[in-house]
Design an enzyme around this catalytic site. Structure first.
Site, PDB file in Angstrom:
ATOM      1  N   THR A   7      41.443  39.299  44.762  1.00 56.54           N
ATOM      2  CA  THR A   7      42.328  40.061  45.644  1.00 56.54           C
ATOM      3  C   THR A   7      42.020  41.546  45.664  1.00 56.54           C
ATOM      4  O   THR A   7      41.888  42.146  46.733  1.00 56.54           O
ATOM      5  CB  THR A   7      43.795  39.836  45.229  1.00 56.54           C
ATOM      6  OG1 THR A   7      44.105  38.454  45.387  1.00 56.54           O
ATOM      7  CG2 THR A   7      44.736  40.656  46.094  1.00 56.54           C
ATOM      8  N   ASP A  39      48.119  33.066  49.237  1.00 60.49           N
ATOM      9  CA  ASP A  39      47.434  33.097  47.949  1.00 60.49           C
ATOM     10  C   ASP A  39      48.297  32.497  46.845  1.00 60.49           C
ATOM     11  O   ASP A  39      47.827  31.673  46.053  1.00 60.49           O
ATOM     12  CB  ASP A  39      47.074  34.538  47.594  1.00 60.49           C
ATOM     13  CG  ASP A  39      46.292  34.638  46.296  1.00 60.49           C
ATOM     14  OD1 ASP A  39      45.118  34.239  46.283  1.00 60.49           O
ATOM     15  OD2 ASP A  39      46.867  35.114  45.286  1.00 60.49           O
ATOM     16  N   ASP A  74      51.170  44.826  44.684  1.00 59.42           N
ATOM     17  CA  ASP A  74      50.807  46.248  44.657  1.00 59.42           C
ATOM     18  C   ASP A  74      49.363  46.458  45.094  1.00 59.42           C
ATOM     19  O   ASP A  74      49.051  47.388  45.843  1.00 59.42           O
ATOM     20  CB  ASP A  74      51.058  46.865  43.276  1.00 59.42           C
ATOM     21  CG  ASP A  74      50.356  46.151  42.126  1.00 59.42           C
ATOM     22  OD1 ASP A  74      49.366  45.448  42.355  1.00 59.42           O
ATOM     23  OD2 ASP A  74      50.814  46.303  40.971  1.00 59.42           O
ATOM     24  N   ASN A  79      40.123  41.902  39.543  1.00 58.36           N
ATOM     25  CA  ASN A  79      41.536  42.272  39.432  1.00 58.36           C
ATOM     26  C   ASN A  79      41.832  43.033  38.146  1.00 58.36           C
ATOM     27  O   ASN A  79      42.818  43.767  38.058  1.00 58.36           O
ATOM     28  CB  ASN A  79      42.422  41.026  39.504  1.00 58.36           C
ATOM     29  CG  ASN A  79      42.492  40.433  40.895  1.00 58.36           C
ATOM     30  OD1 ASN A  79      42.184  41.100  41.888  1.00 58.36           O
ATOM     31  ND2 ASN A  79      42.883  39.175  40.981  1.00 58.36           N
ATOM     32  N   ASP A 124      41.199  38.827  52.214  1.00 52.55           N
ATOM     33  CA  ASP A 124      40.511  39.436  51.073  1.00 52.55           C
ATOM     34  C   ASP A 124      39.531  38.477  50.415  1.00 52.55           C
ATOM     35  O   ASP A 124      38.614  38.884  49.719  1.00 52.55           O
ATOM     36  CB  ASP A 124      41.521  39.935  50.040  1.00 52.55           C
ATOM     37  CG  ASP A 124      42.501  38.847  49.608  1.00 52.55           C
ATOM     38  OD1 ASP A 124      42.551  37.778  50.253  1.00 52.55           O
ATOM     39  OD2 ASP A 124      43.235  39.072  48.628  1.00 52.55           O
ATOM     40  N   HIS A 125      39.733  37.184  50.634  1.00 45.46           N
ATOM     41  CA  HIS A 125      38.854  36.144  50.093  1.00 45.46           C
ATOM     42  C   HIS A 125      39.335  34.810  50.626  1.00 45.46           C
ATOM     43  O   HIS A 125      40.384  34.725  51.282  1.00 45.46           O
ATOM     44  CB  HIS A 125      38.857  36.132  48.556  1.00 45.46           C
ATOM     45  CG  HIS A 125      40.235  36.010  47.952  1.00 45.46           C
ATOM     46  ND1 HIS A 125      40.950  34.837  47.940  1.00 45.46           N
ATOM     47  CD2 HIS A 125      41.038  36.931  47.364  1.00 45.46           C
ATOM     48  CE1 HIS A 125      42.114  35.027  47.366  1.00 45.46           C
ATOM     49  NE2 HIS A 125      42.212  36.295  47.018  1.00 45.46           N
TER      50      HIS A 125
END
Length: 563
Positions: free
Chosen positions: A88, A301, A172, A109, A346-347
């Site tokens: 992420t 996710d 966040d 991450n 993001d993926h």
């Protein structure tokens, strides 16, 4: 504003060579479709873990916002996150910087500090505080300081200080990466609503002011509405079933066991409500300058990890995300100054291996970590160590002592190189190399992302000091971990199902266009900058022409070639 923020703003302005606001009026290029003026609002939507495979699977069933984007937008189903560790934080870091993780400084991450042995979160900022007053929640104090690249929002603020740059998310790392160094980031936290970070010299009240009224309404709504999640579509109900995962039974049904707000479609629905609130309360896109709004949607996710991608949970999530995005696009269509939307991910992600095994992939299985234990025993004996030197950390293996602190060199290098040679013989290991060796490779040319080798992909995820000592990728059908009530399925690999993501541009009145040649998420930032008339610093991405805007053709630039 902190001194570090002032420095970033000044650096961006100097880099761009600009001291005035961006030009708005441009000469329209010859084209067959009616040109529209550059928009006053740029909206970036990142759907966390929204693989191109998932988009294509449900594309014919969408009826709301995703259908509108698919039918009316400029659709690239062969979009790519070009790097190898598809998580992420690094994935979000590519979208508005135009840079790969190796340049954004966000390889994963989290990572292990080699000196202290402590885990470092990708956006850790210990000098800050969390606005809701609980620094021991979420990921602790955070901020954009770890992000080493600037974003489109930063470029915009450098030349147009009155422009507003805001972002909202369930995480966040989703909000902060889209808000950049100069924007305002808000994300959901348990029992509070939207929170943000507070820098030294700032107050929580002032930082939360843009969302205080939203939080009041959100808390009242949560109190009045019991948390529910049930079937709304028969094709989703048909996906229910029981699965045995590491000796435990997983009931893939709705409502799921242990139903929570942040692992349900409600998270995205409320995130989009928050985005609508910011749109209205801050009058985004209604002023004299261009504004930017980032929306990172985290539920896909969270649901993918907790329940997999091919069950009733993800099926209902796709329908509800589609409906919620439809209402949001209706709102954007009313922005007086016009809006341009880009949606990506993001993926990607994969289903849990037990279901894959039954759905035509007999080699799908959980990784057996016993060979790593054997390698550790061999390394201890060979190098006369008093503890296992290989430990999992930061999406790879670190070479460390009992306290997770890095072994001193040359011992660290010797152990790492010996470990790599043994790991290459492990059947589930598809790629393995030391960080130091990868760092000697030149950065690859990424203009043909589908043709990149696994080594090149992993090179783009390798950051000095932050990446683990040993970069490793397991076989496509082999997954780590797996626990009922925890994470059943994951991502983070260099394989296509984790790298391929949709990239769609849309604006009210757009005409549908399918673009099948591969593009990259790093191409988004220079494209948006061009539309706004904001020159971009040197980045890895290239500008893409968006048919219909009253702007000149993109500059004839390409990403930096192999170095």
């Amino acid at each position: 504003m902190s001194l570090s923020r002032v420095a970033v703003l000044a650096t961006v302005a100097v880099t761009l060579g600009l001291t005035s606001a961006p030009a708005v009026a441009r000469q329209a290029p010859p084209q067959t479709v009616a040109a529209v003026a550059p928009p006053k609002l740029i909206v970036t939507i990142v759907v966390d873990q929204f693989s191109a495979n998932l988009f294509n699977q449900y594309r014919s069933r969408y009826t709301g916002g995703l259908r509108r984007l698919a039918d009316q937008g400029l659709v690239s189903t062969n979009g790519y996150q070009t790097h190898g560790l598809t998580e992420t934080c690094p994935g979000h870091s590519t979208v508005l910087t135009g840079m790969h993780p190796v340049e954004t400084g966000i390889p994963a991450n989290d990572w292990i500090d080699a000196t202290t042995g402590k885990e470092v979160y990708c956006l850790a900022a210990p000098q800050n505080h969390l606005a809701h007053g609980r620094d021991d929640t979420d990921n602790g104090p955070v901020g954009p300081d770890q992000l080493r690249a600037t974003t489109v929002g930063d470029w915009l603020k450098a030349v147009s200080p009155n422009s507003r740059v805001m972002a909202v998310s369930g995480k966040d790392r989703g909000a902060i990466n889209l808000a950049g160094h100069q924007g305002q980031a808000f994300w959901f936290t348990d029992g509070f609503g939207l929170t943000t970070y507070v820098e030294p010299g700032q107050t929580a009240e002032a930082r939360l002011a843009p969302v205080t009224a939203f939080n009041t309404g959100f808390k009242a709504w949560m109190a009045a509405n019991p948390l529910t999640w049930d079937y709304q579509h028969d094709d989703c109900r048909a996906r229910a079933g029981d699965w045995t995962i590491r000796g435990q039974t997983f009931h893939s049904v709705l409502p799921p066991a242990g139903l929570k707000f942040d692992t349900s479609p409600l998270l995205d629905e409320q995130t989009l409500k928050a985005a609508e609130y910011l749109l209205d309360s801050q009058r985004l896109g209604q002023g004299a300058t261009t504004d930017m709004l980032g929306v990172s949607l985290s539920a896909t996710d969270r649901i993918g990890h907790a329940f997999g991608t091919q069950g009733p949970e993800m099926c209902e999530q796709m329908y509800r995300l589609d409906a919620a995005l439809g209402a949001f696009l209706d709102k954007l269509a009313q922005v007086p100054g016009g809006a341009l939307v880009v949606l990506t991910a993001d993926h990607g992600g994969s289903d849990f291996v037990e279901r894959l095994h039954q759905h035509g992939y007999p080699n799908a299985h959980r990784v057996d970590l016993a060979p790593i234990a054997t390698i550790n025993a061999t390394l201890r004996q060979r190098f006369n160590l008093d503890a296992n030197p290989l430990q999992m950390g930061g999406s790879g293996l670190i070479v460390a002592d009992r306290q997770m602190r890095s072994l001193p060199d040359p011992l660290r290098t010797q152990v790492a190189e010996a470990a790599v040679e043994m790991l290459r013989a492990v059947p589930d290991v598809a790629f393995v190399e030391t960080r130091d060796r990868l760092l000697t490779d030149p950065l690859p040319d990424t203009r043909l992302p589908e043709m990149m080798t696994v080594r090149e992909r992993m090179r783009l995820s390798t950051v000095p000091e932050r990446s683990p000592d040993i970069m490793i990728a397991f076989a496509q059908a082999a997954n780590l971990g797996g626990r009922v009530g925890g994470t059943l399925a994951g991502h983070g690999t260099p394989w296509e199902f984790d790298r391929r993501v949709p990239i769609i541009f849309w604006w009210p009145g757009a005409h549908g266009e399918e673009r099948f040649l591969p593009i990259r998420t790093v191409d988004i930032a220079p494209t948006l900058a061009h539309v706004m008339g904001v020159p971009a610093p040197k980045v890895e991405g290239r500008c893409m022409d968006l048919n219909g805007f009253a702007v000149s053709d993109c500059p004839a630039t390409e990403s930096t070639p192999a170095r």
